[in-house]
Design a protein around this motif. Structure first.
Motif, short mmCIF file in Angstrom:
data_model
loop_
_atom_site.label_atom_id
_atom_site.label_comp_id
_atom_site.label_asym_id
_atom_site.label_seq_id
_atom_site.Cartn_x
_atom_site.Cartn_y
_atom_site.Cartn_z
N UNK A 209 4.10 -4.89 1.16
CA UNK A 209 3.90 -3.44 1.16
C UNK A 209 5.05 -2.68 0.51
N UNK A 210 6.27 -3.28 0.46
CA UNK A 210 7.43 -2.53 0.00
C UNK A 210 8.32 -3.25 -1.01
N UNK A 211 8.43 -4.57 -0.95
CA UNK A 211 9.48 -5.27 -1.68
C UNK A 211 9.00 -6.02 -2.91
N UNK A 212 7.73 -6.32 -3.01
CA UNK A 212 7.24 -7.20 -4.07
C UNK A 212 7.10 -6.44 -5.39
N UNK A 213 6.85 -7.18 -6.46
CA UNK A 213 6.65 -6.57 -7.78
C UNK A 213 5.52 -5.56 -7.75
N UNK A 218 2.99 -0.41 -7.96
CA UNK A 218 1.70 0.23 -7.66
C UNK A 218 1.62 0.49 -6.16
N UNK A 219 2.22 1.59 -5.71
CA UNK A 219 2.28 1.87 -4.27
C UNK A 219 0.90 1.97 -3.64
N UNK A 220 0.83 1.54 -2.40
CA UNK A 220 -0.43 1.59 -1.66
C UNK A 220 -0.25 2.44 -0.41
N UNK A 221 -1.37 2.84 0.17
CA UNK A 221 -1.36 3.55 1.43
C UNK A 221 -1.17 2.52 2.54
N UNK A 222 0.00 2.49 3.16
CA UNK A 222 0.29 1.43 4.13
C UNK A 222 -0.19 1.78 5.54
N UNK A 267 -6.65 -3.02 0.56
CA UNK A 267 -5.72 -1.90 0.59
C UNK A 267 -6.38 -0.69 -0.06
N UNK A 268 -5.78 0.46 0.16
CA UNK A 268 -6.14 1.68 -0.55
C UNK A 268 -4.93 2.14 -1.33
N UNK A 269 -5.10 2.53 -2.60
CA UNK A 269 -3.96 3.05 -3.36
C UNK A 269 -3.55 4.41 -2.84
#
Length: 417
Positions: A209-213, A218-222, A267-269
């Protein structure tokens, strides 16, 4: 680590356009103006179905042929010794049957169907010990084959694990991140598990959710995002041969494989305020009459886009109804375009037809508009190929904006090694 790249199944250079932030080319020389420092040391592009190698020729025209760092031949005929060392392998490869069989001796798993290009990727990374890999494929890869859902992707992941890689994947719809096409593709990022980047993986949920490429790019709604362990363990199988007959699993839109353990979740963007629409990429040109549809073509296109229910027979003789819903005709200009296929600008259900804002006439999109939908510079494919082939190249290409958007984080990852 130096940012050196080999590009497999290169097409007209989509990964390179994205990584090196290419927006234009020199009109006199035809050479791309590359604004970043990724050094492409080798590429391969070969089209087996045609004698003319239009994609290869376009790539060479835009990027040059210095040091003969290219191969216009079947990748399976290329010796690994001819491929330079590199830090990153990129490529968009076909979704194929990845089943694995026994050798005649019964002692070792071998690749099943000849010409399956994933096994060529495996051959190269096994010998070259490639640190990082970035691949693109159609999203149905996660569900193939239809009679054994998830088997092929599971075999891919087990193959990566056997070669000491960890993996992240993400299905990305380009339009959800502001770009001009509703094109969903799965992107796969793999890295050797001894690398410094692997230290980010200590907390799986935080990583995805935060650290990967992909999380950083491409942030997601966490909110309410909770990863789950896959419903089938690839390590429970002796090898990929036994997986061929027995493995199936439900892979979701995002996930990671760390040390053979797989976690996956939909997930949702995040909400993007500004979206590029089809109307925004249209050419502002009064002289587009050659793209206009005549009355007969309009009638045929309207029929193709209407809803229908057709009785069909499957291979075992069973009768079923094949149904399709209606599609907008003409295409809406206030939305991103639909997924572009290689049949663009033909009388086909998938073809884009727009009402030209200048003339009011119904017309096909132009070759330049097709290039814009994929994030290429205008007239990128105007390199000696026919208009039909130009559309074909764009239907086969990736949305270069996706690669461009993840480049900054990918560059940081490789520089830090």
């Amino acid at each position: 680590m130096e940012k050196t790249v080999i590009e497999l199944f290169a097409g007209v250079g989509g990964f390179r356009v994205g990584l090196n932030d290419v927006h234009e080319f020199n009109l006199e020389t035809g050479r791309a103006i590359e604004n970043r420092d990724w050094r492409f040391v080798w590429f391969n592009q070969w089209e087996p179905s045609t004698t003319s190698q239009d994609a290869f020729n376009c790539y060479c025209k835009r990027f040059g042929e210095e040091n003969n760092n290219n191969q216009n031949t079947n990748i399976s005929d290329v010796s690994v010794n001819d491929i330079p060392n590199h830090s990153l392998l990129v490529g968009g490869f076909p979704c194929q049957d990845y089943s694995v069989a026994r050798s005649l001796s019964g002692e070792k798993g071998i690749e099943g169907k000849k010409g399956v290009l994933f096994w060529e990727i495996k051959r190269i990374i096994e010998e070259k010990k490639t640190p990082f890999i970035l691949l693109e494929n159609v999203d149905r890869l996660l569900k193939s084959p239809a009679k054994q859902r998830g088997r092929d992707f599971g075999i891919m992941l087990r193959t990566f694990h056997n070669l000491d890689y960890n993996v992240e994947w993400r299905v990305i719809n380009a339009a959800e991140y502001g770009y001009a096409q509703r094109r969903r593709r799965v992107f796969i990022f793999a890295w050797k598990n001894h690398l410094r980047y692997n230290q980010r993986c200590t907390n799986i949920e935080n990583f995805i959710t935060n650290e990967s490429l992909f999380a950083n790019s491409f942030p997601i709604n966490i909110e309410d995002f909770r990863i789950q362990e896959l419903n089938n363990d690839i390590l429970a199988y002796d090898d990929t041969v036994s997986m061929t007959d027995n493995f199936h699993a439900k892979f979701k839109k995002s996930g990671v494989m760390i040390n053979g353990k797989i976690f996956t979740q939909d997930y949702m963007p995040i909400n993007i305020e500004n979206h590029t629409t089809l109307g925004e990429i249209l050419e502002n040109n009064l002289d587009l009459n050659q793209y206009n549809l005549n009355e007969n073509q309009i009638d045929r296109m309207r029929c193709a886009k209407d809803s229908k229910s057709i009785e069909r027979e499957n291979p075992v003789g069973e009768i079923y109804n094949y149904s399709e819903g209606s599609m907008s005709f003409p295409d809406r200009l206030d939305l991103p375009g639909r997924t572009m296929l290689t049949s663009e600008a033909s009388i086909n259900r998938s073809t884009h037809v727009v009402q030209d804002p200048q003339s009011g006439r119904l017309r096909f999109i132009t070759e330049i508009e097709a290039e814009r939908m994929q994030g290429f510079p205008d007239n990128w494919t105007k390199s000696g190929m026919s208009p039909r082939r130009r559309y074909f190249m764009m239907g086969n290409a990736l949305v270069t904006n996706i690669i461009n958007q993840l480049e900054m984080n990918l560059s940081e990852i490789i520089r830090n090694e």
